[in-house]
Write a protein that holds these residues in place. Structure first.
Motif, PDB file in Angstrom:
ATOM      1  N   GLY A 103       0.804  -1.215   0.000  1.00 47.51           N
ATOM      2  CA  GLY A 103       0.000   0.000   0.000  1.00 47.51           C
ATOM      3  C   GLY A 103       0.837   1.265   0.000  1.00 47.51           C
ATOM      4  O   GLY A 103       0.406   2.296   0.504  1.00 47.51           O
ATOM      5  N   LEU A 104       2.025   1.182  -0.569  1.00 48.12           N
ATOM      6  CA  LEU A 104       2.933   2.331  -0.621  1.00 48.12           C
ATOM      7  C   LEU A 104       2.777   3.067  -1.940  1.00 48.12           C
ATOM      8  O   LEU A 104       2.324   2.502  -2.932  1.00 48.12           O
ATOM      9  CB  LEU A 104       4.385   1.868  -0.483  1.00 48.12           C
ATOM     10  CG  LEU A 104       4.751   1.151   0.812  1.00 48.12           C
ATOM     11  CD1 LEU A 104       6.141   0.541   0.703  1.00 48.12           C
ATOM     12  CD2 LEU A 104       4.656   2.095   1.990  1.00 48.12           C
ATOM     13  N   LYS A 105       3.178   4.322  -1.949  1.00 45.07           N
ATOM     14  CA  LYS A 105       3.252   5.114  -3.171  1.00 45.07           C
ATOM     15  C   LYS A 105       4.679   5.005  -3.707  1.00 45.07           C
ATOM     16  O   LYS A 105       5.631   4.817  -2.950  1.00 45.07           O
ATOM     17  CB  LYS A 105       2.920   6.586  -2.898  1.00 45.07           C
ATOM     18  CG  LYS A 105       1.565   6.798  -2.298  1.00 45.07           C
ATOM     19  CD  LYS A 105       0.483   6.528  -3.305  1.00 45.07           C
ATOM     20  CE  LYS A 105      -0.880   6.867  -2.704  1.00 45.07           C
ATOM     21  NZ  LYS A 105      -1.948   6.155  -3.339  1.00 45.07           N
ATOM     22  N   ARG A 106       4.825   5.151  -5.004  1.00 42.78           N
ATOM     23  CA  ARG A 106       6.133   4.985  -5.637  1.00 42.78           C
ATOM     24  C   ARG A 106       7.203   5.869  -5.011  1.00 42.78           C
ATOM     25  O   ARG A 106       8.338   5.435  -4.814  1.00 42.78           O
ATOM     26  CB  ARG A 106       6.014   5.266  -7.133  1.00 42.78           C
ATOM     27  CG  ARG A 106       7.253   4.866  -7.891  1.00 42.78           C
ATOM     28  CD  ARG A 106       6.987   4.645  -9.341  1.00 42.78           C
ATOM     29  NE  ARG A 106       6.035   3.548  -9.475  1.00 42.78           N
ATOM     30  CZ  ARG A 106       5.252   3.362 -10.525  1.00 42.78           C
ATOM     31  NH1 ARG A 106       5.329   4.166 -11.546  1.00 42.78           N
ATOM     32  NH2 ARG A 106       4.411   2.354 -10.570  1.00 42.78           N
ATOM     33  N   HIS A 107       6.878   7.090  -4.673  1.00 43.58           N
ATOM     34  CA  HIS A 107       7.881   7.995  -4.100  1.00 43.58           C
ATOM     35  C   HIS A 107       8.330   7.568  -2.702  1.00 43.58           C
ATOM     36  O   HIS A 107       9.324   8.054  -2.200  1.00 43.58           O
ATOM     37  CB  HIS A 107       7.358   9.441  -4.073  1.00 43.58           C
ATOM     38  CG  HIS A 107       6.298   9.681  -3.059  1.00 43.58           C
ATOM     39  ND1 HIS A 107       4.955   9.431  -3.306  1.00 43.58           N
ATOM     40  CD2 HIS A 107       6.369  10.123  -1.783  1.00 43.58           C
ATOM     41  CE1 HIS A 107       4.263   9.725  -2.221  1.00 43.58           C
ATOM     42  NE2 HIS A 107       5.091  10.143  -1.283  1.00 43.58           N
ATOM     43  N   GLN A 108       7.610   6.625  -2.083  1.00 40.80           N
ATOM     44  CA  GLN A 108       7.984   6.128  -0.757  1.00 40.80           C
ATOM     45  C   GLN A 108       8.938   4.943  -0.829  1.00 40.80           C
ATOM     46  O   GLN A 108       9.407   4.465   0.202  1.00 40.80           O
ATOM     47  CB  GLN A 108       6.730   5.689   0.016  1.00 40.80           C
ATOM     48  CG  GLN A 108       5.762   6.808   0.295  1.00 40.80           C
ATOM     49  CD  GLN A 108       4.480   6.260   0.913  1.00 40.80           C
ATOM     50  OE1 GLN A 108       3.762   5.468   0.314  1.00 40.80           O
ATOM     51  NE2 GLN A 108       4.223   6.678   2.137  1.00 40.80           N
ATOM     52  N   ILE A 109       9.199   4.452  -2.025  1.00 45.74           N
ATOM     53  CA  ILE A 109       9.993   3.231  -2.200  1.00 45.74           C
ATOM     54  C   ILE A 109      11.355   3.586  -2.796  1.00 45.74           C
ATOM     55  O   ILE A 109      11.454   3.914  -3.981  1.00 45.74           O
ATOM     56  CB  ILE A 109       9.260   2.228  -3.118  1.00 45.74           C
ATOM     57  CG1 ILE A 109       7.861   1.925  -2.583  1.00 45.74           C
ATOM     58  CG2 ILE A 109      10.080   0.945  -3.266  1.00 45.74           C
ATOM     59  CD1 ILE A 109       6.992   1.117  -3.539  1.00 45.74           C
ATOM     60  N   PRO A 110      12.430   3.523  -1.993  1.00 42.55           N
ATOM     61  CA  PRO A 110      13.759   3.764  -2.566  1.00 42.55           C
ATOM     62  C   PRO A 110      14.152   2.627  -3.507  1.00 42.55           C
ATOM     63  O   PRO A 110      13.603   1.533  -3.436  1.00 42.55           O
ATOM     64  CB  PRO A 110      14.673   3.822  -1.342  1.00 42.55           C
ATOM     65  CG  PRO A 110      13.923   3.175  -0.238  1.00 42.55           C
ATOM     66  CD  PRO A 110      12.461   3.247  -0.565  1.00 42.55           C
ATOM     67  N   TYR A 111      15.078   2.894  -4.381  1.00 45.07           N
ATOM     68  CA  TYR A 111      15.525   1.903  -5.365  1.00 45.07           C
ATOM     69  C   TYR A 111      17.043   1.763  -5.313  1.00 45.07           C
ATOM     70  O   TYR A 111      17.759   2.748  -5.189  1.00 45.07           O
ATOM     71  CB  TYR A 111      15.110   2.349  -6.771  1.00 45.07           C
ATOM     72  CG  TYR A 111      15.633   1.458  -7.869  1.00 45.07           C
ATOM     73  CD1 TYR A 111      16.810   1.775  -8.535  1.00 45.07           C
ATOM     74  CD2 TYR A 111      14.967   0.305  -8.228  1.00 45.07           C
ATOM     75  CE1 TYR A 111      17.304   0.957  -9.539  1.00 45.07           C
ATOM     76  CE2 TYR A 111      15.450  -0.518  -9.230  1.00 45.07           C
ATOM     77  CZ  TYR A 111      16.614  -0.190  -9.876  1.00 45.07           C
ATOM     78  OH  TYR A 111      17.102  -1.011 -10.860  1.00 45.07           O
ATOM     79  N   ARG A 112      17.508   0.528  -5.415  1.00 46.63           N
ATOM     80  CA  ARG A 112      18.939   0.238  -5.562  1.00 46.63           C
ATOM     81  C   ARG A 112      19.096  -0.722  -6.731  1.00 46.63           C
ATOM     82  O   ARG A 112      18.495  -1.791  -6.750  1.00 46.63           O
ATOM     83  CB  ARG A 112      19.505  -0.398  -4.297  1.00 46.63           C
ATOM     84  CG  ARG A 112      20.969  -0.824  -4.501  1.00 46.63           C
ATOM     85  CD  ARG A 112      21.521  -1.575  -3.314  1.00 46.63           C
ATOM     86  NE  ARG A 112      21.829  -0.615  -2.258  1.00 46.63           N
ATOM     87  CZ  ARG A 112      22.069  -0.966  -1.004  1.00 46.63           C
ATOM     88  NH1 ARG A 112      22.027  -2.226  -0.638  1.00 46.63           N
ATOM     89  NH2 ARG A 112      22.346  -0.058  -0.105  1.00 46.63           N
ATOM     90  N   ALA A 113      19.916  -0.348  -7.688  1.00 50.49           N
ATOM     91  CA  ALA A 113      20.143  -1.202  -8.861  1.00 50.49           C
ATOM     92  C   ALA A 113      20.876  -2.475  -8.454  1.00 50.49           C
ATOM     93  O   ALA A 113      21.793  -2.430  -7.633  1.00 50.49           O
ATOM     94  CB  ALA A 113      20.947  -0.455  -9.915  1.00 50.49           C
ATOM     95  N   PRO A 114      20.483  -3.617  -9.016  1.00 48.95           N
ATOM     96  CA  PRO A 114      21.203  -4.862  -8.740  1.00 48.95           C
ATOM     97  C   PRO A 114      22.645  -4.812  -9.237  1.00 48.95           C
ATOM     98  O   PRO A 114      22.949  -4.143 -10.219  1.00 48.95           O
ATOM     99  CB  PRO A 114      20.416  -5.911  -9.529  1.00 48.95           C
ATOM    100  CG  PRO A 114      19.105  -5.297  -9.829  1.00 48.95           C
ATOM    101  CD  PRO A 114      19.336  -3.823  -9.887  1.00 48.95           C
ATOM    102  N   LYS A 115      23.502  -5.516  -8.548  1.00 50.34           N
ATOM    103  CA  LYS A 115      24.903  -5.710  -8.948  1.00 50.34           C
ATOM    104  C   LYS A 115      25.649  -4.396  -9.172  1.00 50.34           C
ATOM    105  O   LYS A 115      26.537  -4.329 -10.013  1.00 50.34           O
ATOM    106  CB  LYS A 115      24.974  -6.604 -10.179  1.00 50.34           C
ATOM    107  CG  LYS A 115      24.306  -7.951  -9.952  1.00 50.34           C
ATOM    108  CD  LYS A 115      24.370  -8.823 -11.175  1.00 50.34           C
ATOM    109  CE  LYS A 115      23.541 -10.061 -10.947  1.00 50.34           C
ATOM    110  NZ  LYS A 115      24.261 -11.276 -10.904  1.00 50.34           N
ATOM    111  N   PHE A 116      25.251  -3.362  -8.437  1.00 49.91           N
ATOM    112  CA  PHE A 116      25.911  -2.051  -8.530  1.00 49.91           C
ATOM    113  C   PHE A 116      25.957  -1.548  -9.972  1.00 49.91           C
ATOM    114  O   PHE A 116      26.896  -0.891 -10.385  1.00 49.91           O
ATOM    115  CB  PHE A 116      27.325  -2.106  -7.939  1.00 49.91           C
ATOM    116  CG  PHE A 116      27.344  -2.626  -6.537  1.00 49.91           C
ATOM    117  CD1 PHE A 116      26.954  -1.823  -5.483  1.00 49.91           C
ATOM    118  CD2 PHE A 116      27.720  -3.934  -6.276  1.00 49.91           C
ATOM    119  CE1 PHE A 116      26.952  -2.298  -4.191  1.00 49.91           C
ATOM    120  CE2 PHE A 116      27.729  -4.420  -4.973  1.00 49.91           C
ATOM    121  CZ  PHE A 116      27.340  -3.600  -3.936  1.00 49.91           C
TER     122      PHE A 116
END
Length: 135
Positions: A103-116
């Motif tokens: 139930g989160l909004k996209r702006h609440q979800i940080p992102y980290r790319a796989p394998k740097f």
């Protein structure tokens, strides 16, 4: 002086996503959650969502324990040398799964790319970094 920082955990299939086993997720994540609770620590858990349906209860426990849910992409693969739109499809697929599950909004979800793997058609990717809330 107290130490401050951000603790992060990548939740992906075994061997850095090179196979479909979730044994480490099932065995290590509950241990980490118990340890973090004992030490009163909070973290960002970056979840790869390709096999999310197989560990959804653990993911719910992460969220219920007060940790931040982050996206680690859908398929855990390197994006170096890939096209911007290929990354975007994967990113949006992961975000949609996490939005619905928590139930989160996209702006609440940080992102980290796989394998740097930060180099997705470098100029296009860097122009859009802030828009997509990337860490």
């Amino acid at each position: 002086m107290a130490w401050t920082g951000t603790l992060t955990v990548d939740v992906e299939c075994d061997l850095g996503g090179r196979n479909d086993s979730i044994q480490a997720i099932e065995e290590v994540t509950p241990y980490l959650l118990d340890l973090f609770e004992k030490l009163n620590l909070k973290a960002i858990f970056f979840l790869s969502t390709q096999h999310f349906d197989r560990y959804v209860e653990i993911a719910k426990r992460i969220h219920a324990s007060g940790h931040t849910i982050g996206s680690h992409g859908h398929v855990h693969r390197s994006w170096k040398g890939k096209k911007w739109w290929e990354w975007r499809v994967d990113y949006l697929q992961s975000m949609t799964i996490l939005e619905k599950a928590f139930g989160l909004k996209r702006h609440q979800i940080p992102y980290r790319a796989p394998k740097f793997s930060w180099e997705v058609e470098s100029q296009e990717y860097s122009k859009r970094k802030r828009h997509y809330g990337l860490l």
